[in-house]
Motif scaffolding. Sequence first.
Motif, PDB file in Angstrom:
ATOM      1  N   UNK A  40      51.698 -16.216  -8.599  1.00  0.00           N
ATOM      2  CA  UNK A  40      52.585 -17.063  -7.964  1.00  0.00           C
ATOM      3  C   UNK A  40      52.552 -18.751  -8.043  1.00  0.00           C
ATOM      4  N   UNK A  41      50.490 -18.978  -7.556  1.00  0.00           N
ATOM      5  CA  UNK A  41      50.682 -20.444  -7.332  1.00  0.00           C
ATOM      6  C   UNK A  41      50.606 -20.940  -9.150  1.00  0.00           C
ATOM      7  N   UNK A  42      51.046 -20.553 -10.282  1.00  0.00           N
ATOM      8  CA  UNK A  42      51.671 -20.715 -11.298  1.00  0.00           C
ATOM      9  C   UNK A  42      52.977 -21.375 -11.286  1.00  0.00           C
ATOM     10  N   UNK A  43      53.254 -20.404 -10.754  1.00  0.00           N
ATOM     11  CA  UNK A  43      54.634 -20.321 -10.525  1.00  0.00           C
ATOM     12  C   UNK A  43      55.821 -21.404  -9.973  1.00  0.00           C
ATOM     13  N   UNK A  88      58.058 -23.927 -11.420  1.00  0.00           N
ATOM     14  CA  UNK A  88      59.638 -24.055 -11.044  1.00  0.00           C
ATOM     15  C   UNK A  88      59.204 -24.926  -9.348  1.00  0.00           C
ATOM     16  N   UNK A  89      60.922 -25.239  -8.879  1.00  0.00           N
ATOM     17  CA  UNK A  89      61.310 -26.471  -7.862  1.00  0.00           C
ATOM     18  C   UNK A  89      61.368 -25.686  -6.409  1.00  0.00           C
ATOM     19  N   UNK A  90      61.671 -24.371  -6.534  1.00  0.00           N
ATOM     20  CA  UNK A  90      62.207 -23.478  -5.417  1.00  0.00           C
ATOM     21  C   UNK A  90      61.416 -22.966  -4.526  1.00  0.00           C
ATOM     22  N   UNK A  91      61.795 -23.185  -2.858  1.00  0.00           N
ATOM     23  CA  UNK A  91      60.309 -22.258  -2.208  1.00  0.00           C
ATOM     24  C   UNK A  91      61.431 -21.224  -1.577  1.00  0.00           C
ATOM     25  N   UNK A  92      60.341 -21.228  -1.086  1.00  0.00           N
ATOM     26  CA  UNK A  92      60.705 -19.778   0.596  1.00  0.00           C
ATOM     27  C   UNK A  92      62.401 -20.320   1.079  1.00  0.00           C
ATOM     28  N   UNK A  93      63.100 -19.622   1.514  1.00  0.00           N
ATOM     29  CA  UNK A  93      63.279 -18.373   1.041  1.00  0.00           C
ATOM     30  C   UNK A  93      64.107 -18.309  -0.859  1.00  0.00           C
ATOM     31  N   UNK A 129      62.819 -18.650  -3.353  1.00  0.00           N
ATOM     32  CA  UNK A 129      61.465 -18.793  -5.422  1.00  0.00           C
ATOM     33  C   UNK A 129      61.735 -16.987  -5.491  1.00  0.00           C
ATOM     34  N   UNK A 130      62.489 -16.772  -6.218  1.00  0.00           N
ATOM     35  CA  UNK A 130      62.872 -15.291  -6.495  1.00  0.00           C
ATOM     36  C   UNK A 130      62.324 -14.669  -7.426  1.00  0.00           C
ATOM     37  N   UNK A 131      60.913 -15.422  -8.270  1.00  0.00           N
ATOM     38  CA  UNK A 131      59.988 -14.914  -8.954  1.00  0.00           C
ATOM     39  C   UNK A 131      58.565 -15.012  -8.568  1.00  0.00           C
ATOM     40  N   UNK A 132      58.383 -13.576  -8.034  1.00  0.00           N
ATOM     41  CA  UNK A 132      56.703 -13.335  -8.106  1.00  0.00           C
ATOM     42  C   UNK A 132      55.531 -13.528  -8.835  1.00  0.00           C
ATOM     43  N   UNK A 133      55.979 -12.717  -9.743  1.00  0.00           N
ATOM     44  CA  UNK A 133      54.638 -13.021 -11.134  1.00  0.00           C
ATOM     45  C   UNK A 133      55.327 -12.859 -13.000  1.00  0.00           C
ATOM     46  N   UNK A 134      54.518 -13.309 -13.208  1.00  0.00           N
ATOM     47  CA  UNK A 134      55.297 -13.951 -15.046  1.00  0.00           C
ATOM     48  C   UNK A 134      53.879 -12.762 -15.789  1.00  0.00           C
ATOM     49  N   UNK A 135      54.948 -11.640 -16.085  1.00  0.00           N
ATOM     50  CA  UNK A 135      53.514 -10.466 -17.397  1.00  0.00           C
ATOM     51  C   UNK A 135      53.921 -10.888 -18.841  1.00  0.00           C
ATOM     52  N   UNK A 136      54.309 -12.071 -19.217  1.00  0.00           N
ATOM     53  CA  UNK A 136      54.473 -12.462 -20.887  1.00  0.00           C
ATOM     54  C   UNK A 136      55.100 -13.543 -20.536  1.00  0.00           C
ATOM     55  N   UNK A 137      54.251 -13.832 -21.826  1.00  0.00           N
ATOM     56  CA  UNK A 137      55.144 -15.425 -22.002  1.00  0.00           C
ATOM     57  C   UNK A 137      54.479 -15.952 -23.190  1.00  0.00           C
ATOM     58  N   UNK A 175      65.786 -18.275 -12.705  1.00  0.00           N
ATOM     59  CA  UNK A 175      64.713 -18.950 -13.007  1.00  0.00           C
ATOM     60  C   UNK A 175      63.431 -18.238 -13.615  1.00  0.00           C
ATOM     61  N   UNK A 176      63.897 -17.311 -14.178  1.00  0.00           N
ATOM     62  CA  UNK A 176      62.575 -17.051 -15.213  1.00  0.00           C
ATOM     63  C   UNK A 176      63.112 -18.096 -16.796  1.00  0.00           C
ATOM     64  N   UNK A 177      64.463 -17.948 -16.867  1.00  0.00           N
ATOM     65  CA  UNK A 177      64.559 -18.761 -17.780  1.00  0.00           C
ATOM     66  C   UNK A 177      63.601 -20.457 -17.641  1.00  0.00           C
ATOM     67  N   UNK A 178      64.382 -20.902 -16.248  1.00  0.00           N
ATOM     68  CA  UNK A 178      63.373 -21.986 -15.736  1.00  0.00           C
ATOM     69  C   UNK A 178      61.817 -22.030 -16.639  1.00  0.00           C
TER      70      UNK A 178
END
Length: 220
Positions: free
Chosen positions: A78-81, A85-90, A92-100, A140-143
């Motif tokens: 989440x810290x790397x995300x 991404x510029x999004x913040x609470x509430x 930011x809808x991405x918790x973890x990237x599992x493949x890139x 956001x994943x696309x971002x």
Amino acid sequence: MATTSNSVLFLSSDSLIHHHHHQPLHLSSSRSHSVSLPPNKRSNSLTLRCSTNGDSTSTEKETPIELKFPAFPTVMDINQIREILPHRFPFLLVDRVIEYAPGVSAVAINNVTINDNFFPGHFPERPIMPGVLMIEAMAQVGGIVMLQPEVGGSQDNFFFAGIDKVRFRKPVIAGDTLVMRMTLLKFQKRFGLAKMEGKAYVGGALVCEGEFMMVSAGSS
């Protein structure tokens, strides 16, 4: 461990004679059997000693359910995300990237919980993740793909521009893990236009899909 049990059977001579007229007497065991006659000939009893093997079955210990399913890998936490991404609470809808794959695709997850702030209103008696937020999470994943140096993206001028062919297949509820894959189909760097394909899954079942348009407003 196999165990051996001994059993003793007493039969009178009269019963043996009576049995002989009807059918033969069969004595069998899985290991061994012996017939011993007492030395006293006047005895009217016959002692049979039979030894059998008792098979003990061992049940294979099952793996507890909490140890059966490994966790998703972490390619970006989440810290790397948050650095991308510029999004913040509430929102930011991405918790973890599992493949890139740089400049090609990304797979990420969103852990849907009853504590998400949209559930009290959507709906109080049946918590369902709004479809527009599923689309936003996928965008956001696309971002994450398009804001990387490989494609020259920037947080300052890259926007979600449009959607097409969107279909919602199944509802997403509290407790689900939304797994989203975004794949770059076409990128016109001169015009800052990116076309992406998005698919979202829960438990391996497709719940949402569509085509996404991203645009870089500062491109010439």
